[in-house]
Design an enzyme around this catalytic site. Structure first.
Site, PDB file in Angstrom:
ATOM      1  N   HIS A  76       3.734 -12.516  17.053  1.00  0.00           N
ATOM      2  CA  HIS A  76       2.696 -11.588  16.579  1.00  0.00           C
ATOM      3  C   HIS A  76       1.356 -12.297  16.578  1.00  0.00           C
ATOM      4  CE1 HIS A  76       4.969  -8.006  15.018  1.00  0.00           C
ATOM      5  NE2 HIS A  76       5.944  -8.848  15.360  1.00  0.00           N
ATOM      6  N   TYR A 205      -0.790  -5.307   5.506  1.00  0.00           N
ATOM      7  CA  TYR A 205      -0.959  -5.672   4.089  1.00  0.00           C
ATOM      8  C   TYR A 205      -1.971  -4.687   3.519  1.00  0.00           C
ATOM      9  CZ  TYR A 205       1.264 -10.256   4.865  1.00  0.00           C
ATOM     10  OH  TYR A 205       2.145 -11.261   5.153  1.00  0.00           O
ATOM     11  N   PRO A 298       5.730 -14.310  -2.729  1.00  0.00           N
ATOM     12  CA  PRO A 298       6.043 -14.034  -1.312  1.00  0.00           C
ATOM     13  C   PRO A 298       4.845 -13.674  -0.432  1.00  0.00           C
ATOM     14  CG  PRO A 298       6.824 -12.245  -2.741  1.00  0.00           C
ATOM     15  CD  PRO A 298       6.383 -13.347  -3.639  1.00  0.00           C
ATOM     16  N   LYS A 302       5.054 -17.932   2.793  1.00  0.00           N
ATOM     17  CA  LYS A 302       4.957 -19.387   2.940  1.00  0.00           C
ATOM     18  C   LYS A 302       6.221 -20.143   2.525  1.00  0.00           C
ATOM     19  CE  LYS A 302       1.039 -20.100   4.766  1.00  0.00           C
ATOM     20  NZ  LYS A 302       1.330 -19.795   6.135  1.00  0.00           N
ATOM     21  N   TYR A 388      -2.676 -18.643   7.234  1.00  0.00           N
ATOM     22  CA  TYR A 388      -1.524 -17.770   7.482  1.00  0.00           C
ATOM     23  C   TYR A 388      -0.712 -18.283   8.667  1.00  0.00           C
ATOM     24  CZ  TYR A 388       1.118 -13.373   7.577  1.00  0.00           C
ATOM     25  OH  TYR A 388       2.112 -12.435   7.506  1.00  0.00           O
TER      26      TYR A 388
HETATM   27  C1  DHB Z   1       7.590 -10.612   5.007  1.00  0.00           C
HETATM   28  C2  DHB Z   1       7.475 -11.036   3.711  1.00  0.00           C
HETATM   29  C3  DHB Z   1       6.262 -11.514   3.258  1.00  0.00           C
HETATM   30  O1  DHB Z   1       6.136 -11.955   2.006  1.00  0.00           O
HETATM   31  C4  DHB Z   1       5.159 -11.546   4.084  1.00  0.00           C
HETATM   32  O2  DHB Z   1       3.980 -11.986   3.605  1.00  0.00           O
HETATM   33  C5  DHB Z   1       5.298 -11.131   5.377  1.00  0.00           C
HETATM   34  C6  DHB Z   1       6.507 -10.665   5.832  1.00  0.00           C
HETATM   35  C7  DHB Z   1       8.883 -10.101   5.508  1.00  0.00           C
HETATM   36  O3  DHB Z   1       9.853 -10.054   4.741  1.00  0.00           O
HETATM   37  O4  DHB Z   1       8.955  -9.691   6.675  1.00  0.00           O
END
Ligand code: DHB
Length: 395
Positions: A76, A205, A298, A302, A388
């Site tokens: 991606h 997001y 999450p 990371k 990121y």
């Molecule tokens: C996923 C989880 C995340 O916390 C994130 O920032 C991006 C993707 C996921 O589970 O795909």
């Protein structure tokens, strides 16, 4: 007790950190034995995040673990960041020349298990009473009760704790030397897996006054989505219809013709959000890696990447220590690893606090201002992209 098991490295925990460490050590001729309190099936089925940073992918490939990732993982270029009436794409490749891959932790774990099984790695699953001993001596050991109920001991040159935040390894660092830093957040995530094609190309997001939402995916036919929910949320309050309704509202269904396609929900869970750092990451002959030393919320995915980065530093340090009796990298491990840990701790906190609603109007204005800045200024966007897509191993 039967004869002790003798090995160079006793690894506590057979998640991605533990198995990757065993794999990298074996590649350099260092042997290890792994113990795990859960079953192989439980560890394999745990659903976790799905984003791999560039440096994680580089490391997995160089360790011979990239074949299925290259075939089935999806590269991606960036993410969408949005708030009501606005959606912006950040292109990490344009901004930093680095990208990310969508490949679930579940898949990484499967590849690691396959590689270690093929190599004859000794892993003891479903052990209990795991305890660490004599960590300040040259003969540390790990005792446990095997799945057959037998008392066992592993005597090793070093012990590595890859057993997460509730395992015995972190607790084995004496409280006189251990320091911890913690932040809990006043919200959690409700995560679902759904058998439906993703409604987006890159991850979304979304900031929304009702709370954060995210659209991720696992394949061309499986979507992974998250909603911010209050901390004490019960899944009973969230029937599938309510989840899809909230996702549609927060992700902007109908905005500029974009539509969210719902589908059958195959998994549903509530995830707590916590930041935690425990130092040092080495005490005597004990080394900590991954969640045993640090937890991130999450947002930004990371956790796994940080565990891989720890192991990417620790494996060569242990090889130097055990094969060449050179302790320099091992002595530096904690300080070196913690530089990246704190960078990711800040980034995860920053993404989390920028995107989650607190109900405070002042917070809301700051969040919207920050979102406008990272989506309109190249400097702002590059800062997000660099963190990121991931800083190089050894940063
Ligand atoms: C996923 C989880 C995340 O916390 C994130 O920032 C991006 C993707 C996921 O589970 O795909």
């Amino acid at each position: 007790m039967s004869e002790p098991i003798r090995t160079q490295v006793a690894i506590v925990g057979a998640g991605p950190a533990g198995l990757l460490l065993a794999h990298l050590l074996a590649g350099d001729g260092v042997e290890s034995v792994v113990v795990e309190s859960r079953s192989e099936e439980y560890v394999a089925a745990r659903i976790r995040a799905g984003i791999l940073e560039q440096s994680t992918v580089d490391l997995l490939r160089s360790a011979g673990l990239g074949e299925r990732l290259d075939r089935e993982g999806a590269r991606h270029r960036g993410i969408h960041l949005q708030w009501p009436e606005e959606r912006h794409h950040l292109d990490f490749v344009d901004l930093t020349d680095r990208s990310v891959w969508l490949y679930g932790q579940t898949e990484v774990q499967r590849d690691l298990v396959a590689a270690r099984t093929a190599a004859g790695q000794e892993v003891h699953y479903e052990v209990s009473d795991t305890a660490l001993h004599d960590l300040e001596t040259d003969d540390p050991s790990v005792t446990f009760t095997s799945s057959e109920g037998e008392a066992r001991r592993i005597v090793a040159d070093v012990v590595v704790g890859c057993d997460g935040s509730f395992g015995p390894s972190r607790a084995a660092v004496p409280s006189t030397v251990q320091q911890t830093w913690e932040r809990t957040y006043p919200y959690s995530w409700l995560g679902i897996l759904a058998d439906v094609a993703p409604s987006t190309d890159d991850l979304i997001y979304a900031w929304h006054p009702d709370g954060f939402a995210m659209h991720s995916m696992r394949s061309e036919t499986v979507s992974r989505l998250y909603l911010q929910v209050p901390n004490d949320t019960s899944l009973d309050d969230w029937p599938d219809d309510r989840i899809w309704q909230a996702l549609a509202t927060r992700l902007g269904h109908g905005q500029d013709g974009w539509e969210l396609t719902p589908g059958p929900v195959t998994d549903k869970s509530v995830l707590p959000m916590r930041s935690h750092v425990s130092t040092p990451m080495r005490h005597g002959r004990l080394f900590l890696a991954g969640d045993a030393a640090h937890i991130v919320p999450p947002t930004g995915a990371k956790g796994l990447n940080l565990a891989v980065a720890d192991v990417g530093l620790l494996a060569p340090a242990l090889v130097e220590l055990l094969r060449k009796d050179d302790s320099r990298l091992a002595d530096d491990y904690s300080d070196t690893a913690l530089r990246r840990v704190w960078r990711c701790t800040h980034f995860s906190w920053w993404m989390t606090t920028m995107l989650h609603s607190t109900g405070d109007p002042f917070d809301e204005q700051l969040q919207l201002s920050q979102l406008r800045w990272v989506t309109s200024s190249e400097a702002g966007a590059t800062g997000l992209a660099e963190n990121y897509a991931g800083l190089p191993i050894g940063f």
